[in-house]
Design a protein around this motif. Sequence first.
Motif, PDB file in Angstrom:
ATOM      1  N   VAL A 205     113.095  13.402   0.467  1.00 12.72           N
ATOM      2  CA  VAL A 205     112.202  14.481   0.028  1.00 12.72           C
ATOM      3  C   VAL A 205     111.120  13.922  -0.892  1.00 12.72           C
ATOM      4  O   VAL A 205     109.939  14.256  -0.755  1.00 12.72           O
ATOM      5  N   ALA A 206     111.487  13.049  -1.795  1.00 17.43           N
ATOM      6  CA  ALA A 206     110.512  12.450  -2.714  1.00 17.43           C
ATOM      7  C   ALA A 206     109.504  11.601  -1.944  1.00 17.43           C
ATOM      8  O   ALA A 206     108.297  11.628  -2.243  1.00 17.43           O
ATOM      9  N   ARG A 207     109.970  10.862  -0.949  1.00 17.92           N
ATOM     10  CA  ARG A 207     109.056  10.053  -0.127  1.00 17.92           C
ATOM     11  C   ARG A 207     108.074  10.946   0.626  1.00 17.92           C
ATOM     12  O   ARG A 207     106.882  10.656   0.702  1.00 17.92           O
ATOM     13  N   GLU A 208     108.591  12.031   1.197  1.00 15.47           N
ATOM     14  CA  GLU A 208     107.725  12.951   1.948  1.00 15.47           C
ATOM     15  C   GLU A 208     106.695  13.595   1.022  1.00 15.47           C
ATOM     16  O   GLU A 208     105.524  13.719   1.382  1.00 15.47           O
ATOM     17  N   ASN A 209     107.110  13.990  -0.164  1.00 11.10           N
ATOM     18  CA  ASN A 209     106.172  14.573  -1.131  1.00 11.10           C
ATOM     19  C   ASN A 209     105.097  13.568  -1.523  1.00 11.10           C
ATOM     20  O   ASN A 209     103.929  13.917  -1.675  1.00 11.10           O
TER      21      ASN A 209
ATOM     22  N   ALA B  35     101.079  13.970  -0.815  1.00 11.20           N
ATOM     23  CA  ALA B  35     100.119  13.864  -1.919  1.00 11.20           C
ATOM     24  C   ALA B  35      99.037  12.844  -1.589  1.00 11.20           C
ATOM     25  O   ALA B  35      97.853  13.059  -1.874  1.00 11.20           O
ATOM     26  N   ALA B  36      99.419  11.733  -0.965  1.00 15.88           N
ATOM     27  CA  ALA B  36      98.448  10.702  -0.589  1.00 15.88           C
ATOM     28  C   ALA B  36      97.487  11.226   0.470  1.00 15.88           C
ATOM     29  O   ALA B  36      96.277  10.975   0.403  1.00 15.88           O
TER      30      ALA B  36
ATOM     31  N   ALA C 171      93.407  11.773   0.054  1.00 11.62           N
ATOM     32  CA  ALA C 171      92.461  11.156   0.989  1.00 11.62           C
ATOM     33  C   ALA C 171      91.545  12.201   1.617  1.00 11.62           C
ATOM     34  O   ALA C 171      90.346  11.951   1.804  1.00 11.62           O
ATOM     35  N   LEU C 172      92.066  13.367   1.936  1.00  8.05           N
ATOM     36  CA  LEU C 172      91.256  14.413   2.542  1.00  8.05           C
ATOM     37  C   LEU C 172      90.261  15.014   1.559  1.00  8.05           C
ATOM     38  O   LEU C 172      89.179  15.449   1.945  1.00  8.05           O
ATOM     39  N   GLU C 173      90.625  15.049   0.276  1.00 12.47           N
ATOM     40  CA  GLU C 173      89.751  15.624  -0.737  1.00 12.47           C
ATOM     41  C   GLU C 173      88.627  14.676  -1.135  1.00 12.47           C
ATOM     42  O   GLU C 173      87.609  15.107  -1.649  1.00 12.47           O
TER      43      GLU C 173
END
Length: 74
Positions: A5-9, A13-14, A18-20
Amino acid sequence: MASPVARENSRRAAVKQALERHKVYVTAQSFSGGAYSARVLVDGEAYWVDEFRLSQLRQGLTPAELELTPAADD
């Protein structure tokens, strides 16, 4: 070890970051007297920048943060 779950979060976030980030498109380049300048398009606005400013834009700084003024229409 990080949980799934932490890896997926972290991945989400990354991707969000990148999209922003704004996209920088080089539309023209000029080499004159050993100096480099590029006309870039950032968020629909064109700017003339040197190599250092181009690098800063690509790192995520905004034209406003760099106090750039839009290029005059050619």
